[in-house]
Design a protein around this motif. Structure first.
Motif, short mmCIF file in Angstrom:
data_model
loop_
_atom_site.label_atom_id
_atom_site.label_comp_id
_atom_site.label_asym_id
_atom_site.label_seq_id
_atom_site.Cartn_x
_atom_site.Cartn_y
_atom_site.Cartn_z
N ILE A 35 87.27 42.34 54.79
CA ILE A 35 86.48 43.44 54.24
C ILE A 35 87.07 44.76 54.71
N ARG A 87 83.00 48.95 49.53
CA ARG A 87 83.64 47.96 50.40
C ARG A 87 84.23 46.86 49.54
N LEU A 134 86.36 43.03 49.59
CA LEU A 134 86.85 41.86 50.29
C LEU A 134 88.14 41.45 49.58
N TYR A 161 83.43 43.03 45.79
CA TYR A 161 83.24 44.44 46.14
C TYR A 161 81.76 44.79 46.08
N LEU A 184 77.40 44.97 42.99
CA LEU A 184 77.93 43.93 43.88
C LEU A 184 78.54 42.88 42.97
N TYR A 201 81.19 35.37 49.66
CA TYR A 201 81.79 36.70 49.72
C TYR A 201 80.74 37.82 49.58
N ARG A 222 78.96 38.10 52.85
CA ARG A 222 79.77 38.79 53.86
C ARG A 222 79.75 40.30 53.66
N LEU A 223 79.85 40.74 52.42
CA LEU A 223 79.82 42.19 52.16
C LEU A 223 78.48 42.79 52.58
N SER A 240 78.01 42.90 56.31
CA SER A 240 78.81 43.92 57.00
C SER A 240 78.05 45.24 57.10
#
Length: 137
Positions: free
Chosen positions: A10, A49, A51, A60, A71, A82, A85-86, A89
């Protein structure tokens, strides 16, 4: 998409990443995100952000303030954590987040519930679909 080597993981998007991100967005959604909304990610309080795998973005998220306005995960890379994870973060930084989700989007609703998002309101989409506004943090 991008073709150049990147450190996988990321990262905060750079403006130079915009062509690759817009191509990813077109792969993720039937209606591309308007260009001006991408720019929100570089306004004060905004962020994009991404990935990356070694050569291309695979997921993203675009945030303005507490609102996650987009998203996306490439269809070939879905169901691999994924999006989780975004979002994590940002949550790991103590951010309050708010999302809108279509009522019929069961996978997204399950992800948001797992991350602790709670309903705070309702919304309507242009096609007349109903949705929920969810928040966490």
């Amino acid at each position: 998409m991008s073709g150049r080597l990147r450190t996988p993981g990321i990262q905060r998007a750079r403006r130079a990443d915009l062509p690759a991100l817009r191509a990813l967005d077109r792969a993720c959604f039937p209606r591309p995100l308007p260009f001006y909304i991408w720019l929100w990610g570089w306004l004060p309080g905004g962020e994009v952000r991404v990935l990356w795998n070694a050569t291309q973005p695979v997921a993203y998220a675009v945030r303005l303030g507490s609102d996650v306005v987009r998203l996306g995960v490439h269809p070939a890379h879905r169901r691999q954590g994924y999006a989780r994870r975004l979002l994590r973060s940002w949550l790991a930084q103590g951010r309050r987040l708010r999302v809108q989700v279509r009522e019929g989007n069961a996978p997204a609703r399950a992800l948001y519930a797992e991350l602790g998002f709670q309903p705070v309101g309702d919304c309507r989409y242009a096609a007349g679909e109903t949705g929920l506004v969810l928040a966490v943090g």
